[in-house]
Design a protein around this motif. Structure first.
Motif, short mmCIF file in Angstrom:
data_model
loop_
_atom_site.label_atom_id
_atom_site.label_comp_id
_atom_site.label_asym_id
_atom_site.label_seq_id
_atom_site.Cartn_x
_atom_site.Cartn_y
_atom_site.Cartn_z
N TYR A 87 -15.20 13.14 3.70
CA TYR A 87 -15.73 12.18 4.68
C TYR A 87 -15.16 10.78 4.46
N ALA A 88 -15.12 10.37 3.21
CA ALA A 88 -14.59 9.03 2.90
C ALA A 88 -13.12 8.93 3.28
N THR A 89 -12.35 9.96 2.94
CA THR A 89 -10.93 9.97 3.28
C THR A 89 -10.73 10.03 4.79
N GLY A 90 -11.55 10.82 5.48
CA GLY A 90 -11.47 10.91 6.94
C GLY A 90 -11.72 9.56 7.61
N ALA A 91 -12.71 8.82 7.12
CA ALA A 91 -13.00 7.50 7.68
C ALA A 91 -11.85 6.53 7.44
N LEU A 92 -11.27 6.56 6.24
CA LEU A 92 -10.14 5.68 5.94
C LEU A 92 -8.91 6.03 6.78
N VAL A 93 -8.65 7.31 6.97
CA VAL A 93 -7.51 7.72 7.80
C VAL A 93 -7.75 7.30 9.26
N ALA A 94 -8.99 7.46 9.73
CA ALA A 94 -9.32 7.03 11.10
C ALA A 94 -9.12 5.52 11.26
N LEU A 95 -9.54 4.74 10.26
CA LEU A 95 -9.33 3.29 10.31
C LEU A 95 -7.85 2.95 10.32
N LEU A 96 -7.09 3.55 9.44
CA LEU A 96 -5.66 3.28 9.36
C LEU A 96 -4.96 3.63 10.67
N GLY A 97 -5.27 4.80 11.21
CA GLY A 97 -4.67 5.21 12.48
C GLY A 97 -5.05 4.28 13.63
N SER A 98 -6.31 3.85 13.65
CA SER A 98 -6.78 2.94 14.70
C SER A 98 -6.11 1.58 14.60
N ILE A 99 -5.97 1.08 13.40
CA ILE A 99 -5.31 -0.21 13.20
C ILE A 99 -3.85 -0.12 13.62
N ALA A 100 -3.19 0.96 13.26
CA ALA A 100 -1.79 1.14 13.67
C ALA A 100 -1.68 1.20 15.19
N LEU A 101 -2.59 1.90 15.84
CA LEU A 101 -2.59 1.98 17.30
C LEU A 101 -2.80 0.60 17.93
N GLN A 102 -3.76 -0.16 17.40
CA GLN A 102 -4.02 -1.49 17.93
C GLN A 102 -2.81 -2.40 17.76
N ILE A 103 -2.17 -2.35 16.61
CA ILE A 103 -0.97 -3.16 16.38
C ILE A 103 0.13 -2.75 17.34
N ARG A 104 0.28 -1.46 17.56
CA ARG A 104 1.32 -0.97 18.48
C ARG A 104 1.04 -1.43 19.91
N GLN A 105 -0.23 -1.38 20.34
CA GLN A 105 -0.60 -1.77 21.69
C GLN A 105 -0.49 -3.28 21.90
N GLN A 106 -0.98 -4.05 20.95
CA GLN A 106 -1.07 -5.50 21.14
C GLN A 106 0.08 -6.27 20.52
N GLY A 107 0.80 -5.64 19.64
CA GLY A 107 1.88 -6.35 18.97
C GLY A 107 1.34 -7.24 17.87
N SER A 108 2.19 -7.59 16.96
CA SER A 108 1.82 -8.46 15.86
C SER A 108 3.07 -9.19 15.39
N PRO A 109 3.08 -10.53 15.50
CA PRO A 109 4.23 -11.27 15.00
C PRO A 109 4.49 -11.00 13.52
N TRP A 110 3.43 -10.85 12.74
CA TRP A 110 3.55 -10.56 11.31
C TRP A 110 4.22 -9.22 11.11
N PHE A 111 3.76 -8.19 11.83
CA PHE A 111 4.33 -6.85 11.70
C PHE A 111 5.77 -6.83 12.21
N ASP A 112 6.03 -7.56 13.30
CA ASP A 112 7.39 -7.63 13.84
C ASP A 112 8.36 -8.21 12.81
N ARG A 113 7.92 -9.23 12.07
CA ARG A 113 8.78 -9.82 11.04
C ARG A 113 9.04 -8.85 9.90
N LEU A 114 8.05 -8.04 9.57
CA LEU A 114 8.23 -7.04 8.50
C LEU A 114 9.21 -5.96 8.89
N THR A 115 9.22 -5.57 10.15
CA THR A 115 10.08 -4.47 10.60
C THR A 115 11.48 -4.92 10.99
N GLU A 116 11.72 -6.21 11.01
CA GLU A 116 13.08 -6.70 11.35
C GLU A 116 14.01 -6.58 10.18
#
Length: 177
Positions: free
Chosen positions: A148-177
């Protein structure tokens, strides 16, 4: 026009606050997010209608919005790279830095969940199910609490990644350049 070194740095908090502290600039960015490019006249008409609650808005309101957009708001947004405004053709388009404001412009409709409420729900669900498993609750105790604990953490990580992908992030963009 922004110098190249100015374009490379993200907008600072004071600039973002200044841009979004004015209702007309805020509305202009929301309208441009829906339809871009736009001509100044149609943008001013839509903002005036929203401000006055009448469609079409009274002539004086439309004229006031048009003049302040042309003389003040659009040149300011253009100087920051948030919009591209051609004062000759009166065309307005989103600029290269507009994505930096997306997270601040996100409007949550009544009855919908914001990202923060969603994250809170995932954490609470993870904690309750983990606690129930540890306490030996019949159905939930069939799985190890770590599941259950791992499932919640994976759901959080996946959700955060989805939100960053949808909304963009200047910080993340700089990391991936």
């Amino acid at each position: 026009m922004l110098e190249s070194r100015e374009r490379d740095r993200p907008l600072d908090r004071a600039e973002i606050h200044d841009v979004l502290s004015n209702d007309r600039r805020w509305r202009a960015l929301e309208l441009l997010a829906d339809e871009t490019p736009r001509d100044l006249r149609s943008l001013a008409d839509d903002i005036a209608a929203a401000e006055s609650g009448e469609s079409p808005a009274p002539r004086e309101v439309r004229q006031s919005v048009y003049v302040t957009l042309h003389q003040n708001h659009l040149p300011k947004l253009d100087s920051l790279g948030v919009v591209e405004y051609d004062d000759t053709s009166k065309q307005v388009d989103l600029g290269s830095r507009a994505r930096e404001l997306d997270v601040y412009l996100e409007v949550v409709e009544r009855g919908d969940l914001s990202w923060s409420e969603y994250y809170l729900g995932v954490v609470v669900l993870g904690l309750v199910s983990t606690g129930a498993s540890l306490a030996g609750t019949p159905v939930l105790a069939s799985f190890d609490p770590y599941v259950y604990a791992t499932g919640a953490l994976v759901a959080l990580l996946g959700s955060i990644a989805l939100q960053i992908r949808q909304q963009g992030s200047p910080w993340f963009d700089r990391l991936t350049e």
